[in-house]
Design a protein around this motif. Structure first.
Motif, PDB file in Angstrom:
ATOM      1  N   ARG A  72     -11.496   1.721  11.295  1.00 38.76           N
ATOM      2  CA  ARG A  72     -10.553   2.317  10.365  1.00 38.76           C
ATOM      3  C   ARG A  72     -10.640   3.839  10.379  1.00 38.76           C
ATOM      4  O   ARG A  72     -11.722   4.404  10.533  1.00 38.76           O
ATOM      5  CB  ARG A  72     -10.844   1.803   8.955  1.00 38.76           C
ATOM      6  CG  ARG A  72      -9.846   2.222   7.906  1.00 38.76           C
ATOM      7  CD  ARG A  72     -10.065   1.483   6.611  1.00 38.76           C
ATOM      8  NE  ARG A  72     -11.442   1.470   6.183  1.00 38.76           N
ATOM      9  CZ  ARG A  72     -11.872   0.836   5.100  1.00 38.76           C
ATOM     10  NH1 ARG A  72     -11.017   0.159   4.375  1.00 38.76           N
ATOM     11  NH2 ARG A  72     -13.142   0.870   4.766  1.00 38.76           N
TER      12      ARG A  72
ATOM     13  N   GLU B 176      -5.175   3.272   0.716  1.00 41.47           N
ATOM     14  CA  GLU B 176      -5.770   2.411   1.734  1.00 41.47           C
ATOM     15  C   GLU B 176      -7.239   2.734   1.951  1.00 41.47           C
ATOM     16  O   GLU B 176      -8.071   1.843   2.134  1.00 41.47           O
ATOM     17  CB  GLU B 176      -4.995   2.537   3.039  1.00 41.47           C
ATOM     18  CG  GLU B 176      -5.681   1.929   4.259  1.00 41.47           C
ATOM     19  CD  GLU B 176      -5.935   0.438   4.129  1.00 41.47           C
ATOM     20  OE1 GLU B 176      -6.836  -0.058   4.834  1.00 41.47           O
ATOM     21  OE2 GLU B 176      -5.263  -0.231   3.331  1.00 41.47           O
TER      22      GLU B 176
ATOM     23  N   LYS C  46      -6.865  -2.608   2.172  1.00 39.96           N
ATOM     24  CA  LYS C  46      -6.034  -3.809   2.299  1.00 39.96           C
ATOM     25  C   LYS C  46      -5.466  -3.982   3.697  1.00 39.96           C
ATOM     26  O   LYS C  46      -5.471  -5.084   4.258  1.00 39.96           O
ATOM     27  CB  LYS C  46      -4.891  -3.755   1.279  1.00 39.96           C
ATOM     28  CG  LYS C  46      -5.330  -3.896  -0.170  1.00 39.96           C
ATOM     29  CD  LYS C  46      -4.110  -3.859  -1.088  1.00 39.96           C
ATOM     30  CE  LYS C  46      -4.504  -4.016  -2.547  1.00 39.96           C
ATOM     31  NZ  LYS C  46      -3.303  -3.969  -3.434  1.00 39.96           N
ATOM     32  N   LEU C  47      -4.962  -2.898   4.287  1.00 41.46           N
ATOM     33  CA  LEU C  47      -4.372  -2.996   5.622  1.00 41.46           C
ATOM     34  C   LEU C  47      -5.436  -3.296   6.670  1.00 41.46           C
ATOM     35  O   LEU C  47      -5.187  -4.042   7.623  1.00 41.46           O
ATOM     36  CB  LEU C  47      -3.624  -1.713   5.967  1.00 41.46           C
ATOM     37  CG  LEU C  47      -2.424  -1.377   5.074  1.00 41.46           C
ATOM     38  CD1 LEU C  47      -1.766  -0.084   5.535  1.00 41.46           C
ATOM     39  CD2 LEU C  47      -1.411  -2.513   5.088  1.00 41.46           C
TER      40      LEU C  47
ATOM     41  N   VAL D 174       0.871  -1.182   0.000  1.00 42.03           N
ATOM     42  CA  VAL D 174       0.000   0.000   0.000  1.00 42.03           C
ATOM     43  C   VAL D 174       0.905   1.228   0.000  1.00 42.03           C
ATOM     44  O   VAL D 174       1.767   1.376   0.871  1.00 42.03           O
ATOM     45  CB  VAL D 174      -0.927   0.020   1.234  1.00 42.03           C
ATOM     46  CG1 VAL D 174      -1.759   1.298   1.249  1.00 42.03           C
ATOM     47  CG2 VAL D 174      -1.833  -1.198   1.238  1.00 42.03           C
TER      48      VAL D 174
END
Length: 371
Positions: free
Chosen positions: A237, A196, A201-202, A190
Motif C-alpha cells: 500500500r 484510505e 478498505k481499498l 472511500v
C-alpha cells in the motif's frame, strides 16, 4: 452413486445429462466425469470445457485464442494444463556451501546464458493470455503475441533484463485510463486518500477480491501453463506514492543449470492508482501497470535468453489444484532467499575480517623489515 441410481439415470436422455453438466464449474465437472460412464462420456464434449474456460478466462472467447487452443489439443486439455497452478518445492537440493565456496564457477557460460539451450527457442513461440477479475467481474483481458521489443534473434534482447509489459510504456494511451474498478463494481465507499490511509478498505478489497491469470502458451511444443498465483501473494500500500497499490502475483519456476540457486521467481505486478470520481465523489482504482519478469534469489533480473529457457521448462513442471501448496512454495522460496542473503553477509563479513587481518599483518611485516 449407487447401482440403483445409476440404472435409473441410464433411462434419462443424454440431453438432460448434458444440460446438468454444462452448469458445472471445471473442478466439479471433472469430478462428475468419474461418477458414471454416461457422465464420463458426455464430459468429453469440447463445448462443455469451452464454456468452462470462457467463465474462467474471458480472453479465450476470442477467435484467435480459440483457434490457438484447438491447435494445441483443445479446451479440455487447455483447462487441465492451466487450471492447476505451478508448485516447486525443490529448493532444498541447492548446495549453498559449494555455491559460496566457488561462486566463480557460475561466472561463465551457464550463468550468463552462453549455452546452446536457447537454440530453437524464439520469443515468437510464446503467447501470453492475461485476465484480471475483481470479484465476479472481468476488468481486463489481453492476448500478447510474442515478447515485445524482442525483434527476433536480437542480441540486445537476449542479453538485457527480461520484462514483459502489457500495460506501461507500451500502452501509453488513453485506453489505460478506462481500466477502472469503481464503486459500481463493489468497491467500498472511500472519499479520500487520507481516509484510505486510516481505514485500509481499498487495500483489503484488493487482497480479497482481485484475481489474475497469466497463461503462457508455447506454440512450438503445444503446451500451456498459468505462471500466476491467481490470488495475490501480497499487496503493498502507498508505494511509491500515497495513491498507489502494487499487487504482486507469481510462481517459483525451476531453473536447473541456468542460475546457481536452480530456481527463479516469476513476478507478476499489477499496479492500481486511486483516482477520485467527479460524479460520485468516491475513489476508484485505475490499473496503471501490468508486467511480468523473472528474478533470481539475489534479486537480479534474468536476461532474455535465460528467461525463454525457464519459461519453456515451466510448461512441463509440477502443478497442483491446492492453493495452499502454491503459498507454501512461495513462502519456502522467501525463507531460503533470506537464509542465502544472511549466509552471504556472513561470508562477506568473514572475508572483510580476513582482509583487515591480512592488511595488519602486511603492515607489521613492512615495518619489521624497515627497522
Amino acid at each position: 452413486m449407487s447401482v440403483a441410481q445409476m440404472e435409473s439415470t441410464s433411462s434419462l436422455s443424454s440431453d438432460i445429462f448434458y444440460d446438468i453438466l454444462r452448469r458445472l464449474d471445471g473442478a466439479t465437472l471433472a469430478s462428475a466425469a468419474c461418477a458414471c460412464a454416461a457422465f464420463c462420456s458426455i464430459s468429453r464434449e469440447e463445448k462443455l470445457w469451452e464454456d468452462v474456460c470462457y467463465s474462467l478466462w474471458p480472453s479465450t472467447s476470442r477467435d484467435d485464442v480459440r483457434n490457438l487452443i484447438s491447435s494445441i489439443g483443445g479446451f479440455r486439455k487447455f483447462y487441465a494444463d492451466c487450471y492447476p497452478l505451478i508448485v516447486n518445492k525443490d529448493l532444498t537440493v541447492v548446495d549453498w556451501d559449494s555455491y559460496f565456496e566457488d561462486p566463480e564457477e557460475w561466472i561463465g557460460a551457464d550463468y550468463y546464458g552462453e549455452t546452446d539451450e536457447y537454440q530453437g527457442i524464439s520469443p515468437s513461440d510464446f503467447i501470453s493470455i492475461v485476465d484480471i477479475r475483481y470479484k465476479d467481474k472481468t476488468i481486463f483481458s489481453e492476448v500478447l503475441q510474442g515478447v515485445p521489443y524482442s525483434d527476433g534473434f536480437n542480441r540486445w534482447f537476449y542479453n538485457s533484463p527480461f520484462q514483459v509489459d502489457i500495460i506501461g510504456d507500451s500502452y501509453a494511451n488513453d485506453e489505460v485510463g478506462q481500466i477502472l474498478i469503481s464503486v459500481s463494481d463493489g468497491l467500498p465507499l472511500v472519499q479520500s486518500v487520507e481516509s484510505e490511509k486510516k481505514e485500509g478498505k481499498l487495500w483489503k478489497e484488493l487482497v480479497d477480491g482481485i484475481r489474475l491469470s497469466w497463461i503462457i502458451v508455447n506454440t512450438k511444443v503445444k503446451q500451456a501453463a498459468n505462471i500466476s498465483s491467481w490470488i495475490p501473494l501480497g499487496v503493498q500500500r502507498h508505494w511509491p506514492t500515497d495513491e498507489d497499490f502494487v499487487v504482486r502475483f507469481g510462481s517459483i519456476l525451476p531453473a536447473k543449470d541456468v542460475v546457481p540457486c536452480q530456481v527463479v521467481e516469476c513476478i507478476v505486478v499489477a499496479k492500481f492508482q486511486m483516482v477520485k470520481d467527479d460524479n460520485s465523489g468516491y475513489m476508484h482504482l485505475k490499473l496503471t501497470q501490468l508486467s511480468m519478469q523473472l528474478e533470481d534469489m539475489e534479486g537480479a533480473h534474468m536476461n532474455g535468453r535465460n528467461s525463454l529457457v525457464v519459461l519453456k521448462e515451466a510448461l512441463s513442471c509440477q502443478r497442483s489444484k491446492n492453493y495452499t501448496e502454491v503459498l507454501e512454495c512461495c513462502d519456502l522460496y522467501s525463507r531460503v532467499r533470506t537464509e542465502m542473503k544472511e549466509e552471504k553477509m556472513r561470508n562477506e563479513s568473514r572475508i572483510d575480517r580476513l582482509c583487515i587481518l591480512s592488511g595488519i599483518a602486511a603492515f607489521i611485516t613492512f615495518w619489521y623489515c624497515i627497522f
